[in-house]
Scaffold this active site. Structure first.
Site, PDB file in Angstrom:
ATOM      1  N   THR B 157       0.873  -1.197   0.000  1.00  0.00           N
ATOM      2  CA  THR B 157       0.000   0.000   0.000  1.00  0.00           C
ATOM      3  C   THR B 157       0.902   1.236   0.000  1.00  0.00           C
ATOM      4  O   THR B 157       1.318   1.677  -1.059  1.00  0.00           O
ATOM      5  CB  THR B 157      -0.990   0.010   1.183  1.00  0.00           C
ATOM      6  OG1 THR B 157      -0.269  -0.092   2.398  1.00  0.00           O
ATOM      7  CG2 THR B 157      -2.011  -1.106   1.060  1.00  0.00           C
ATOM      8  N   THR B 194       2.964  -8.273  12.710  1.00  0.00           N
ATOM      9  CA  THR B 194       3.070  -7.031  11.957  1.00  0.00           C
ATOM     10  C   THR B 194       1.969  -6.969  10.922  1.00  0.00           C
ATOM     11  O   THR B 194       1.097  -7.819  10.894  1.00  0.00           O
ATOM     12  CB  THR B 194       4.436  -6.901  11.281  1.00  0.00           C
ATOM     13  OG1 THR B 194       4.561  -5.566  10.795  1.00  0.00           O
ATOM     14  CG2 THR B 194       4.586  -7.878  10.145  1.00  0.00           C
ATOM     15  N   GLU B 281       7.251   5.003   7.221  1.00  0.00           N
ATOM     16  CA  GLU B 281       6.823   6.211   6.514  1.00  0.00           C
ATOM     17  C   GLU B 281       7.741   7.385   6.839  1.00  0.00           C
ATOM     18  O   GLU B 281       7.881   7.775   7.995  1.00  0.00           O
ATOM     19  CB  GLU B 281       5.367   6.520   6.844  1.00  0.00           C
ATOM     20  CG  GLU B 281       4.432   5.533   6.155  1.00  0.00           C
ATOM     21  CD  GLU B 281       2.987   5.652   6.575  1.00  0.00           C
ATOM     22  OE1 GLU B 281       2.132   5.110   5.854  1.00  0.00           O
ATOM     23  OE2 GLU B 281       2.711   6.272   7.615  1.00  0.00           O
ATOM     24  N   ASN B 404       0.929  11.253   5.921  1.00  0.00           N
ATOM     25  CA  ASN B 404      -0.256  10.945   6.717  1.00  0.00           C
ATOM     26  C   ASN B 404      -1.257  12.072   6.874  1.00  0.00           C
ATOM     27  O   ASN B 404      -2.357  11.853   7.370  1.00  0.00           O
ATOM     28  CB  ASN B 404       0.172  10.431   8.091  1.00  0.00           C
ATOM     29  CG  ASN B 404       0.691   9.019   7.978  1.00  0.00           C
ATOM     30  OD1 ASN B 404      -0.032   8.145   7.535  1.00  0.00           O
ATOM     31  ND2 ASN B 404       1.942   8.817   8.317  1.00  0.00           N
ATOM     32  N   SER B 409      -7.105  10.758   0.865  1.00  0.00           N
ATOM     33  CA  SER B 409      -7.565  11.413  -0.364  1.00  0.00           C
ATOM     34  C   SER B 409      -6.900  10.796  -1.586  1.00  0.00           C
ATOM     35  O   SER B 409      -5.953  10.049  -1.498  1.00  0.00           O
ATOM     36  CB  SER B 409      -7.281  12.897  -0.303  1.00  0.00           C
ATOM     37  OG  SER B 409      -5.926  13.118   0.027  1.00  0.00           O
TER      38      SER B 409
END
Lengths: 409, 409
Positions: B157, B194, B281, B404, B409
């Site tokens: 993702t 995880t 991230e 984040n 969106s």
């Protein structure tokens, strides 16, 4: 310090009354290379009582340990606050510095060192320089008294605005005033106390009663805020009561005016706590998280804190994104009783999820409008019991990263 | 998705062996408006055993609940992974979607629905569209098999690179191969598992033994990583053993090759877990936190996690700032036994604090050099006992905020 004022800062300062028996002086000890006062000396009239709540950190500063010991006696003649150096994690040298400050102040006032309360805030791990502290104290002793806001500015570090609040209550036929000053912006996840907060009242209050009232207020205020989940080594809230109002000393819940005083103290603590969140590092939104329907108040508090500390929830609010799935995630990770299929969530007044799934075709417009504002409300109903809690936090933005990736330099 | 590849990504992919009895196919179900495959179908030979560890979230996805039930039987014929929609918090419709996927796959293979394992990852709160899932499955059934890396890419993702690893062991005279694929980048603070990780081996392994070995490996690997302290609702690690290697089935610690297999499985889990942290991230630094001298291993783990989850520690590392005071703070807030005056801290190989205070005149040069690198080691010695733990995290940067604040969106 160099950051612009938080967009969540109040637009005006309240009118602050004088508190008889409280005289503030400030000086520049020069703890950092800055052109500002950084040492605050508050002289308190003989007979002043004191209560306090202090960090639960296992690595507290020597100032915290000093205050914890002194609070047993319940009497105070002075408060000294150093800004720019927390003196935490500095071993014997840190302890020696606190003792030197208390000794010099006690000598100046002709009181016992244990009547002197000391708090320090700033970088961890650098012993507070005793020579600078002593020279700063001497300069403060010789200086003219200053106003509340000057004192509130002198205790700031990364704060972007001075934080003060006031309340009033009628106690035993006398109107008593309360004034509080507080600092805090980052490393805010108080565990029974917030960074440094000081409350002054001219009420006469028995120290044991003052301690009970402060501890109770703390549970619903300072212990319900978080900026970044990081608990300081120096968290300190002290309340001083000079007794100059002349009311019969408050000593128990049944005393006339006890309820009014406790309410005013609690309201003052709430105002001060919210000022800290409004100055959260990088904050652009104040977030209120309310959890209802939990198995207990304690469980509700833990779930609310799990939501308020979630980086993903906080960045979603920063992005004005109604990403309630992240709220579900934060409920799920809290480790407290929760049943997915009873869970409901609202943003502002709009229910977005009910009984474990999204509300079909809910109107996103009011949610979007709410998220564009600067005060955000997230509500969670667990549908299990009567437990309830509200906590406050701020969003997580680029500003937080900028402030904290080069703080020490 | 659109983020550039993490600077911590490995420069080369390992050579991955085929595992007899494991056939991978992918298709585009179209869960999001993206031009890529997002459904992975792995066919497993009859007789394949399975073990798994799943999220401890109180709000798990229906996929997690499905797997938890199926794992009791210990047998597997297929794995289906959906990317772009986690199907979590979707009530009856979510459960129905999982049942439909299992039923259609079981019909295709002629097996029981409980032989089909399902995992989904992506946005929370949107029911997985059954029509898209079924059409995607049909397309996958009809497509040609693909390689490991294609499958690893299809389960991604917000990941910026495909994550695969391999290990080998000799068991009962046969060389057995293990291959793992994993995805995960944000919402990573696994609580016994995880996000989504899948391990395949041609070894013959009794399911109870496989479960024990996986659970033990998990404790030291997946449960020791955190990106952002946020625990997913969908965390799933499954290990499948086809038995095609022909070794006598492993069923106990005394079996020949049991140690070698357990070691290989554990090493594979460690590799996979670190790949997730390397794709944290916004990550620019991989941080290893080791705590020694704690009262117990469990206490050491909690303190290490308190450090690894501290936004102030993580932003300091992002800023290449040896701000060890923030490490002290994180030790202090963990709520575990610690004595300030016994605490020592190192960055890389350099001791910066010992016995509760800064090492006098320590050389900042090697510390600065270490912090400029991409792999950072923080060591804490509590000086209390024999407890020890190591955990891994990444730094907290502007990249995390950017990713984040507008993910949905």
């Amino acid at each position: 310090m160099s950051s612009p004022k938080s967009p969540l800062a109040p637009t005006a300062l309240p009118n602050l009354p004088e508190i008889a028996g409280v005289i503030r002086r400030v000086a520049r000890a020069g703890y950092k290379a800055w052109e500002r006062s950084d040492l605050t000396f508050v002289e308190l009239a003989p007979g002043t009582t004191v209560a306090g709540v202090l960090t639960q950190s296992k690595c507290p500063s020597p100032e915290v340990e000093w205050c914890r010991k002194a609070l047993v006696l319940g009497q105070a003649r002075a408060l000294v606050v150093n800004a720019g150096n927390s003196n935490a994690f500095t071993g014997d040298r840190g302890r020696t510095a606190v003792e030197a400050i208390a000794a010099r102040t006690a000598q100046h006032l002709g009181c016992a060192p244990s009547d002197v309360y000391v708090a320090s805030t700033g970088v961890i791990g650098v012993p507070l320089p005793v020579d600078k502290a002593e020279a700063g104290l001497d300069a403060a002793f010789a200086s003219a008294p200053v106003g509340w806001v000057d004192a509130a500015e002198t205790i700031m570090t990364t704060d972007t605005f001075a934080k003060v609040a006031t309340q009033r209550a009628v106690v035993g036929g006398r109107t008593v005033e309360l004034v509080g000053v507080i600092k805090g912006s980052g490393m805010i996840a108080p565990d029974m106390a917030t960074m440094l907060g000081f409350i002054f009242t001219n009420a006469a209050v028995d120290p044991a009663f003052l301690q009970r009232a402060l501890a109770a207020a703390n549970t619903k205020t300072f212990s319900c805020i978080t900026v970044d989940s990081d608990t300081s080594t120096s968290d300190t809230v002290l309340a001083f009561a000079t007794g100059a109002a002349g009311n019969p000393p408050l000593a128990g819940d049944e005393d006339e005016g006890a309820d009014a005083f406790v309410s005013a103290l609690s309201a003052l603590c709430m105002e001060l706590a919210l000022l800290v969140v409004r100055d959260g590092e990088g904050a652009t939104k104040l977030i209120e998280v309310t959890v209802e329907g939990a198995e207990s108040d304690r469980s509700a508090h833990r779930i609310a804190m799990s939501i308020a500390n979630s980086p993903l929830v906080k960045t979603a609010i920063a992005g004005e994104d109604a990403n309630w799935g992240r709220v579900v995630m934060a409920v799920g990770k809290a480790g407290e009783p929760a049943e997915r299929d009873k869970l409901s969530i609202r943003f502002g007044a709009t229910q977005v999820a009910e009984h474990g799934l999204a509300v079909t075709g809910y109107d996103e417009a009011p949610v979007t409008a709410h998220l564009k504002g600067s005060e955000i409300a997230i509500g969670v109903d667990l549908g299990l019991g009567e437990g309830r809690a509200t906590v406050w936090t701020c969003d997580l933005t680029h500003g937080y990263i900028s402030i904290n990736a080069d703080y020490r330099s």
